[in-house]
Design an enzyme around this catalytic site. Structure first.
Site, mmCIF file in Angstrom:
data_model
loop_
_atom_site.group_PDB
_atom_site.id
_atom_site.type_symbol
_atom_site.label_atom_id
_atom_site.label_comp_id
_atom_site.label_asym_id
_atom_site.label_seq_id
_atom_site.Cartn_x
_atom_site.Cartn_y
_atom_site.Cartn_z
ATOM 1 N N ARG A 133 40.061 33.119 37.168
ATOM 2 C CA ARG A 133 39.380 33.909 36.130
ATOM 3 C C ARG A 133 38.790 35.205 36.698
ATOM 4 N NH1 ARG A 133 38.262 31.407 31.329
ATOM 5 N NH2 ARG A 133 39.526 29.581 31.035
ATOM 6 N N ARG A 149 34.787 38.044 31.713
ATOM 7 C CA ARG A 149 33.559 38.558 31.084
ATOM 8 C C ARG A 149 32.437 38.932 32.033
ATOM 9 N NH1 ARG A 149 33.054 33.706 27.106
ATOM 10 N NH2 ARG A 149 34.068 32.856 28.947
ATOM 11 N N ARG A 153 38.012 44.637 26.229
ATOM 12 C CA ARG A 153 38.093 43.597 25.212
ATOM 13 C C ARG A 153 37.531 44.106 23.881
ATOM 14 N NH1 ARG A 153 36.008 37.739 24.158
ATOM 15 N NH2 ARG A 153 35.824 38.109 21.946
ATOM 16 N N ASP A 199 46.570 33.528 28.657
ATOM 17 C CA ASP A 199 45.825 32.279 28.521
ATOM 18 C C ASP A 199 46.799 31.117 28.539
ATOM 19 O OD1 ASP A 199 42.881 31.477 27.978
ATOM 20 O OD2 ASP A 199 44.085 30.089 26.789
ATOM 21 N N TYR A 225 44.277 20.149 24.103
ATOM 22 C CA TYR A 225 43.802 21.177 23.166
ATOM 23 C C TYR A 225 44.534 21.086 21.824
ATOM 24 C CZ TYR A 225 40.919 23.737 26.533
ATOM 25 O OH TYR A 225 39.929 24.103 27.410
HETATM 26 O O1 CP3 Z 1 41.723 36.178 35.436
HETATM 27 C C1 CP3 Z 1 42.442 35.165 35.189
HETATM 28 O O2 CP3 Z 1 42.276 34.065 35.746
HETATM 29 C C2 CP3 Z 1 43.613 35.311 34.261
HETATM 30 C C3 CP3 Z 1 43.458 34.942 32.906
HETATM 31 C C4 CP3 Z 1 43.140 33.539 32.402
HETATM 32 C C5 CP3 Z 1 42.363 33.327 31.240
HETATM 33 N N1 CP3 Z 1 42.402 32.008 30.938
HETATM 34 C C6 CP3 Z 1 41.702 34.383 30.487
HETATM 35 C C7 CP3 Z 1 40.668 34.042 29.510
HETATM 36 C C8 CP3 Z 1 43.567 32.279 32.849
HETATM 37 C C9 CP3 Z 1 44.373 31.914 34.082
HETATM 38 C C10 CP3 Z 1 43.107 31.326 31.881
HETATM 39 C C11 CP3 Z 1 43.401 29.882 31.967
HETATM 40 C C12 CP3 Z 1 42.744 28.956 31.049
HETATM 41 N N2 CP3 Z 1 42.429 29.153 29.727
HETATM 42 C C13 CP3 Z 1 42.422 27.628 31.370
HETATM 43 C C14 CP3 Z 1 42.714 26.941 32.693
HETATM 44 C C15 CP3 Z 1 41.761 27.301 33.753
HETATM 45 C C16 CP3 Z 1 40.384 26.695 33.600
HETATM 46 O O3 CP3 Z 1 39.428 27.485 33.484
HETATM 47 O O4 CP3 Z 1 40.270 25.478 33.657
HETATM 48 C C17 CP3 Z 1 41.831 27.044 30.240
HETATM 49 C C18 CP3 Z 1 41.287 25.626 30.117
HETATM 50 C C19 CP3 Z 1 41.850 28.001 29.195
HETATM 51 C C20 CP3 Z 1 41.399 27.840 27.789
HETATM 52 C C21 CP3 Z 1 40.390 28.825 27.405
HETATM 53 N N3 CP3 Z 1 40.651 30.151 27.147
HETATM 54 C C22 CP3 Z 1 38.986 28.633 27.235
HETATM 55 C C23 CP3 Z 1 38.275 27.324 27.431
HETATM 56 C C24 CP3 Z 1 38.430 29.885 26.855
HETATM 57 C C25 CP3 Z 1 37.016 30.194 26.424
HETATM 58 C C26 CP3 Z 1 35.960 30.257 27.336
HETATM 59 C C27 CP3 Z 1 36.237 30.565 28.771
HETATM 60 O O5 CP3 Z 1 36.357 29.607 29.553
HETATM 61 O O6 CP3 Z 1 36.312 31.744 29.153
HETATM 62 C C28 CP3 Z 1 39.474 30.815 26.862
HETATM 63 C C29 CP3 Z 1 39.372 32.249 26.624
HETATM 64 C C30 CP3 Z 1 39.607 33.125 27.785
HETATM 65 N N4 CP3 Z 1 40.720 33.064 28.559
HETATM 66 C C31 CP3 Z 1 38.784 34.194 28.241
HETATM 67 C C32 CP3 Z 1 39.454 34.787 29.306
HETATM 68 C C33 CP3 Z 1 39.030 35.992 30.089
HETATM 69 C C34 CP3 Z 1 37.468 34.636 27.630
HETATM 70 C C35 CP3 Z 1 37.810 35.545 26.517
HETATM 71 C C36 CP3 Z 1 36.676 36.434 26.128
HETATM 72 O O7 CP3 Z 1 35.692 35.917 25.589
HETATM 73 O O8 CP3 Z 1 36.831 37.624 26.340
#
Ligand code: CP3
Length: 358
Positions: A27, A31, A40, A77, A154
């Site tokens: 990640r 944010r 964003r 994602d 999910y």
């Molecule tokens: O920088 C990176 O790692 C690349 C991008 C990336 C995102 N999500 C961007 C994202 C990656 C590799 C993921 C994987 C992801 N997404 C996982 C597996 C990794 C982990 O954390 O266990 C999971 C379970 C998700 C599902 C998901 N997507 C959730 C639970 C959320 C919401 C809250 C959170 O954890 O951030 C997202 C949204 C998301 N995916 C955001 C980002 C930057 C936040 C979006 C925002 O609010 O701007």
């Protein structure tokens, strides 16, 4: 092929002897970065950001430009596949991801089909192509997917979950239906990863965020066996066999041996795992990636430096027969992290790790 300016990450994953420990952070685009929040906002919402390749490229590059990390990860994602299957992903502010049309019955499962990677998920492949061009060989690009079990969780829950009542209910009451679901997701993941590689992804990571919620027997049957199919498919195709693949089961520390048995190249470790112990168990078979507690990044610079050194010392000296170590956190960096701490972390790992590679 080898036109990388910094290919330390790929050389490490190939098990080569390297001069220092590479670092990237799960990640790393997100944010905690004000420049991410600005893009964003410009995009309007998270999915539009993912679906606009130029903007996805911009946020992928932000942590590379700011901190000099050793690998970039595609900004996207794990939930793109279920979205392309018609479940309609929305990211609700303060709630997290939600599907408008979750999978709630066997009839829903039987309707699912494998999305076409270019027709239905072409925006992801476009992002990979745009990012590779923009990176211009600076560092390698990591492509990724969720594990079948994590994606199915999910899809059936319809959102994040603590108890996993619905997906586990399906698993216990209708295992055949659960397997049908996991198989169509697995077939989709394999198609999707191969397309990412064709578009330019140079390594692959499988995020099994929720595999650790299972008993050992159910982990093997409902999560690991499907990740095994993914590794086998990548390793048996001439177009992808040389692409390193890393498996990460959060909470999977007790299963490292059986994860290494899949034939993957690396294992992600969460912060609960003792990295010295993990190295003794599987360090001669797979590269280990991890595993500082992400919450350290929300504290002070001294704490970041100290904890980073503990992880480097935990892996210890790189000796003949050790596959290697990639520094990372044990899970994603959180929105509360201090950007300055990322700088301190990268400086510590890049500046201090060469002594472990003597
Ligand atoms: O920088 C990176 O790692 C690349 C991008 C990336 C995102 N999500 C961007 C994202 C990656 C590799 C993921 C994987 C992801 N997404 C996982 C597996 C990794 C982990 O954390 O266990 C999971 C379970 C998700 C599902 C998901 N997507 C959730 C639970 C959320 C919401 C809250 C959170 O954890 O951030 C997202 C949204 C998301 N995916 C955001 C980002 C930057 C936040 C979006 C925002 O609010 O701007």
């Amino acid at each position: 092929m080898n036109d990388m300016k910094n290919d330390l990450y790929l050389r490490t994953l190939r098990g080569e002897k390297v001069e220092r420990t590479p670092i990237w952070v799960m990640r790393q685009a997100g944010r905690y970065l004000p420049e991410y929040r600005a893009v964003r906002k410009q995009a309007g919402d998270f999915l539009t950001l993912c679906k606009t390749p130029e903007l996805a490229c911009e946020v992928t590059m932000q942590p590379i430009d700011r901190f000099g990390l050793d690998a970039a990860i595609l900004f996207s994602d794990i939930l793109t596949i279920p979205d392309a299957m018609g479940l309609e992903l929305v990211l609700e502010e303060g709630v997290g991801p939600v599907f408008n049309k979750p999978v709630r019955s066997e009839a829903d499962i039987n309707k699912l089909t494998v999305p076409d990677a270019e027709d239905d998920l072409g925006y992801v492949m476009d992002a990979v192509r745009v990012i590779r061009k923009e990176l211009d060989g600076r560092v390698p690009l990591i492509g990724f997917t969720g594990s079948p079990w994590t994606l199915a969780s999910y899809m059936v829950e319809g959102s994040g979950s603590k108890e996993f009542r619905r997906i586990k209910g399906l698993m216990f009451e209708s295992p055949q239906a659960a397997h049908t679901l996991l198989q169509v997701v697995t077939d989709s993941v394999i198609t999707y990863l191969k397309a990412q590689v064709a578009a330019g992804a140079q390594s692959l990571m499988v995020f099994d965020t929720w595999g650790g919620m299972l008993s050992t027997a159910n982990y093997q049957t409902f999560s690991l066996s499907y990740m095994q199919q993914i590794v086998s498919a990548i390793k048996s195709d001439a177009a992808t066999k040389d692409i390193p693949i890393v498996l990460f089961t959060k909470g999977g520390g007790q299963w490292l041996e059986m994860m290494a048995d899949t034939g993957c190249d690396g294992l992600g470790l969460d912060w609960t795992v003792d990295i010295t112990n993990a190295k003794a168990r599987v360090g001669d078979r797979v590269v280990l990636q991890g595993n500082m507690d992400p919450v350290v990044m929300n504290t002070g610079t001294t704490q970041v430096q100290d904890n980073a050194m503990q992880v480097l010392e935990g892996y210890g000296q790189h000796q003949a027969g050790d596959k290697g170590h990639i520094f990372n956190l044990g899970h994603g960096i959180q929105p509360f992290a201090q950007p300055d701490n990322m700088k301190a972390l990268v400086d510590t790992v890049q500046g201090q790790s060469s002594k472990f590679h003597a």
